[in-house]
Design an enzyme around this catalytic site. Structure first.
Site, PDB file in Angstrom:
ATOM      1  N   LEU A   1      -9.491  57.091 -50.634  1.00  0.00           N
ATOM      2  CA  LEU A   1      -8.726  56.586 -49.479  1.00  0.00           C
ATOM      3  C   LEU A   1      -9.422  55.338 -48.951  1.00  0.00           C
ATOM      4  O   LEU A   1     -10.647  55.309 -48.822  1.00  0.00           O
ATOM      5  CB  LEU A   1      -8.698  57.654 -48.373  1.00  0.00           C
ATOM      6  CG  LEU A   1      -8.224  57.195 -46.992  1.00  0.00           C
ATOM      7  CD1 LEU A   1      -6.717  56.898 -47.018  1.00  0.00           C
ATOM      8  CD2 LEU A   1      -8.515  58.251 -45.922  1.00  0.00           C
TER       9      LEU A   1
ATOM     10  N   ASN B   1      -5.939  57.559 -25.125  1.00  0.00           N
ATOM     11  CA  ASN B   1      -7.257  58.169 -24.868  1.00  0.00           C
ATOM     12  C   ASN B   1      -7.623  58.152 -23.390  1.00  0.00           C
ATOM     13  O   ASN B   1      -8.100  59.149 -22.843  1.00  0.00           O
ATOM     14  CB  ASN B   1      -8.345  57.399 -25.621  1.00  0.00           C
ATOM     15  CG  ASN B   1      -8.312  57.628 -27.101  1.00  0.00           C
ATOM     16  OD1 ASN B   1      -7.641  58.537 -27.574  1.00  0.00           O
ATOM     17  ND2 ASN B   1      -9.018  56.802 -27.838  1.00  0.00           N
TER      18      ASN B   1
ATOM     19  N   SER C   1      -8.329  46.001 -29.821  1.00  0.00           N
ATOM     20  CA  SER C   1      -7.531  44.781 -30.002  1.00  0.00           C
ATOM     21  C   SER C   1      -8.250  43.571 -29.400  1.00  0.00           C
ATOM     22  O   SER C   1      -9.181  43.732 -28.587  1.00  0.00           O
ATOM     23  CB  SER C   1      -6.166  44.952 -29.328  1.00  0.00           C
ATOM     24  OG  SER C   1      -6.309  44.885 -27.921  1.00  0.00           O
ATOM     25  N   THR C   2      -7.797  42.390 -29.770  1.00  0.00           N
ATOM     26  CA  THR C   2      -8.383  41.179 -29.179  1.00  0.00           C
ATOM     27  C   THR C   2      -8.128  41.166 -27.665  1.00  0.00           C
ATOM     28  O   THR C   2      -8.886  40.558 -26.915  1.00  0.00           O
ATOM     29  CB  THR C   2      -7.785  39.902 -29.815  1.00  0.00           C
ATOM     30  OG1 THR C   2      -6.352  40.037 -29.898  1.00  0.00           O
ATOM     31  CG2 THR C   2      -8.309  39.660 -31.210  1.00  0.00           C
TER      32      THR C   2
ATOM     33  N   HIS D   1     -11.882  58.756 -24.953  1.00  0.00           N
ATOM     34  CA  HIS D   1     -12.222  58.050 -26.195  1.00  0.00           C
ATOM     35  C   HIS D   1     -13.030  58.968 -27.115  1.00  0.00           C
ATOM     36  O   HIS D   1     -12.811  59.004 -28.322  1.00  0.00           O
ATOM     37  CB  HIS D   1     -13.022  56.783 -25.893  1.00  0.00           C
ATOM     38  CG  HIS D   1     -12.224  55.740 -25.156  1.00  0.00           C
ATOM     39  ND1 HIS D   1     -10.997  55.306 -25.592  1.00  0.00           N
ATOM     40  CD2 HIS D   1     -12.452  55.071 -23.996  1.00  0.00           C
ATOM     41  CE1 HIS D   1     -10.523  54.398 -24.748  1.00  0.00           C
ATOM     42  NE2 HIS D   1     -11.384  54.242 -23.771  1.00  0.00           N
TER      43      HIS D   1
ATOM     44  N   ASP E   1      -3.151  55.401 -29.285  1.00  0.00           N
ATOM     45  CA  ASP E   1      -3.100  55.095 -27.850  1.00  0.00           C
ATOM     46  C   ASP E   1      -3.042  56.364 -26.999  1.00  0.00           C
ATOM     47  O   ASP E   1      -2.485  57.379 -27.422  1.00  0.00           O
ATOM     48  CB  ASP E   1      -1.873  54.211 -27.568  1.00  0.00           C
ATOM     49  CG  ASP E   1      -1.983  53.525 -26.215  1.00  0.00           C
ATOM     50  OD1 ASP E   1      -3.111  53.391 -25.691  1.00  0.00           O
ATOM     51  OD2 ASP E   1      -0.937  53.141 -25.669  1.00  0.00           O
TER      52      ASP E   1
ATOM     53  N   GLU F   1       8.768  51.936 -41.088  1.00  0.00           N
ATOM     54  CA  GLU F   1       9.478  52.927 -40.277  1.00  0.00           C
ATOM     55  C   GLU F   1       8.557  53.239 -39.099  1.00  0.00           C
ATOM     56  O   GLU F   1       7.373  53.533 -39.294  1.00  0.00           O
ATOM     57  CB  GLU F   1       9.749  54.203 -41.080  1.00  0.00           C
ATOM     58  CG  GLU F   1      10.462  53.967 -42.402  1.00  0.00           C
ATOM     59  CD  GLU F   1      11.863  53.392 -42.231  1.00  0.00           C
ATOM     60  OE1 GLU F   1      12.495  53.620 -41.184  1.00  0.00           O
ATOM     61  OE2 GLU F   1      12.327  52.693 -43.170  1.00  0.00           O
TER      62      GLU F   1
ATOM     63  N   ARG G   1     -12.117  58.184 -18.315  1.00  0.00           N
ATOM     64  CA  ARG G   1     -11.433  57.557 -19.459  1.00  0.00           C
ATOM     65  C   ARG G   1     -12.293  57.667 -20.726  1.00  0.00           C
ATOM     66  O   ARG G   1     -11.797  57.938 -21.813  1.00  0.00           O
ATOM     67  CB  ARG G   1     -11.148  56.078 -19.160  1.00  0.00           C
ATOM     68  CG  ARG G   1     -10.047  55.848 -18.133  1.00  0.00           C
ATOM     69  CD  ARG G   1      -9.786  54.340 -17.966  1.00  0.00           C
ATOM     70  NE  ARG G   1      -9.525  53.698 -19.237  1.00  0.00           N
ATOM     71  CZ  ARG G   1      -8.343  53.640 -19.836  1.00  0.00           C
ATOM     72  NH1 ARG G   1      -7.290  54.147 -19.234  1.00  0.00           N
ATOM     73  NH2 ARG G   1      -8.200  53.045 -20.989  1.00  0.00           N
TER      74      ARG G   1
HETATM   75  C1  IPE Z   1      -3.379  49.115 -28.320  1.00  0.00           C
HETATM   76  O1  IPE Z   1      -3.489  49.916 -27.205  1.00  0.00           O
HETATM   77  C2  IPE Z   1      -4.729  48.876 -28.909  1.00  0.00           C
HETATM   78  C3  IPE Z   1      -5.363  50.038 -29.489  1.00  0.00           C
HETATM   79  C4  IPE Z   1      -4.894  51.245 -29.605  1.00  0.00           C
HETATM   80  C5  IPE Z   1      -6.652  49.785 -30.028  1.00  0.00           C
HETATM   81  P1  IPE Z   1      -3.558  49.296 -25.734  1.00  0.00           P
HETATM   82  O2  IPE Z   1      -3.596  50.456 -24.815  1.00  0.00           O
HETATM   83  O3  IPE Z   1      -4.664  48.331 -25.635  1.00  0.00           O
HETATM   84  O4  IPE Z   1      -2.187  48.533 -25.627  1.00  0.00           O
HETATM   85  P2  IPE Z   1      -1.455  47.944 -24.350  1.00  0.00           P
HETATM   86  O5  IPE Z   1      -2.398  47.014 -23.685  1.00  0.00           O
HETATM   87  O6  IPE Z   1      -1.101  49.111 -23.477  1.00  0.00           O
HETATM   88  O7  IPE Z   1      -0.233  47.287 -24.896  1.00  0.00           O
HETATM   89  C1  IPE Z   2      -6.395  53.557 -26.942  1.00  0.00           C
HETATM   90  O1  IPE Z   2      -6.382  54.324 -25.808  1.00  0.00           O
HETATM   91  C2  IPE Z   2      -7.789  53.249 -27.388  1.00  0.00           C
HETATM   92  C3  IPE Z   2      -8.190  51.870 -27.162  1.00  0.00           C
HETATM   93  C4  IPE Z   2      -7.440  50.888 -26.764  1.00  0.00           C
HETATM   94  C5  IPE Z   2      -9.568  51.569 -27.425  1.00  0.00           C
HETATM   95  P1  IPE Z   2      -6.333  53.679 -24.372  1.00  0.00           P
HETATM   96  O2  IPE Z   2      -7.716  53.484 -23.898  1.00  0.00           O
HETATM   97  O3  IPE Z   2      -5.481  52.469 -24.346  1.00  0.00           O
HETATM   98  O4  IPE Z   2      -5.647  54.826 -23.532  1.00  0.00           O
HETATM   99  P2  IPE Z   2      -4.590  54.653 -22.371  1.00  0.00           P
HETATM  100  O5  IPE Z   2      -3.405  53.968 -22.965  1.00  0.00           O
HETATM  101  O6  IPE Z   2      -5.257  53.842 -21.306  1.00  0.00           O
HETATM  102  O7  IPE Z   2      -4.296  56.049 -21.952  1.00  0.00           O
HETATM  103 MG    MG Z   3      -3.463  52.197 -24.004  1.00  0.00          MG
END
Ligand code: IPE
Ligand code: IPE
Ligand code: MG
Length: 224
Positions: free
Chosen positions: A122, A14, A57-58, A29, A12, A191, A25
């Protein structure tokens, strides 16, 4: 010392990284992919057998279409360019989640899984269009269809992680402390390490520090 077979990561931060450093944004990524490569290398060096990466995620379908499209294009390019290399490195790629993407990407994902299916250094489980609640409800539906007795051991057989030991470590970068619908069943005894750094800033040193800390933790599993 605690045995370590499986690390799961919520990658998380990116978007925030991209906005801060490149005013976009999507650039975040893209930068995050470099961290993915570094962490894969280090996982192999550490002789860890399973690495599960939460990539989409979904719930992420709620994002703007332009970001979603960019993410999948990025994945498509990554796989097209790196599949051979992953295969040569003896890495097995396994997708968890529902493959309902473009025809092209679905095909590429199936092909990547098939090509690498016998590899053994792996196993990377890439969580794509993955949601733990969906996985659990789906498992229960299938159990019901098969008239299977409901117990923990049987339940596990219906999860997408059925052949994989549960993660001993969960890492979430990006300075947020939540699970966001990731591996709710499988993480029952993990953990958990919440990292302040955004995913593109996370590096091997941070990863090694977590592994070291994990090895020294007293894992009780209810005992004293
Ligand atoms: C969780 O991150 C999903 C991934 C890293 C793929 P999100 O950024 O989508 O999570 P929320 O919405 O802040 O909980
Ligand atoms: C996680 O990074 C990657 C994906 C969910 C695809 P984010 O895109 O959620 O990054 P933030 O949390 O908005 O910074
Ligand atoms: Mg995020």
């Amino acid at each position: 010392m605690n045995p370590l077979n499986h690390v799961a990561i919520i990658m998380d931060g990116n978007g925030r990284w991209g906005l801060k450093h490149r005013n976009s944004r999507n650039e975040g990524h893209k930068a995050g992919l470099h961290t993915v490569e570094k962490i894969i290398k280090e996982t192999i060096r550490q002789k860890i057998k399973y690495l599960t990466l939460y990539a989409f995620s979904t719930e992420n379908w709620k994002r703007p279409k332009i970001e979603i499209n960019y993410l999948f294009k990025l994945l498509e390019n990554f796989l097209s360019n790196k599949l051979e290399d992953l295969h040569k490195k003896n890495i097995k790629l396994n997708i968890i989640g529902v493959k309902n993407f473009s025809k092209k990407l679905n095909k590429l994902l199936y092909l990547s899984e098939k090509k690498t299916s016998k590899n053994e250094i792996l196993q990377i489980n890439l969580a794509l269009n993955y949601g733990s609640k969906f996985e659990i409800v789906n498992a229960l539906k299938k159990m019901n269809q098969n008239n299977d007795t409901i117990n923990e051991k049987n339940f596990k057989k219906y999860l997408q992680t059925k052949d994989i030991p549960d993660p001993e470590i969960l890492i979430r970068t990006g300075n947020t402390k939540r699970l966001s619908n990731f591996l709710l069943w499988q993480l029952a005894y993990a953990e958990i390490f919440f990292e302040k750094k955004l995913w593109p800033d996370f590096n091997e040193k941070d990863y090694i520090k977590i592994i070291k800390k994990f090895k020294s933790i007293k894992r009780n599993f209810g005992k004293i």
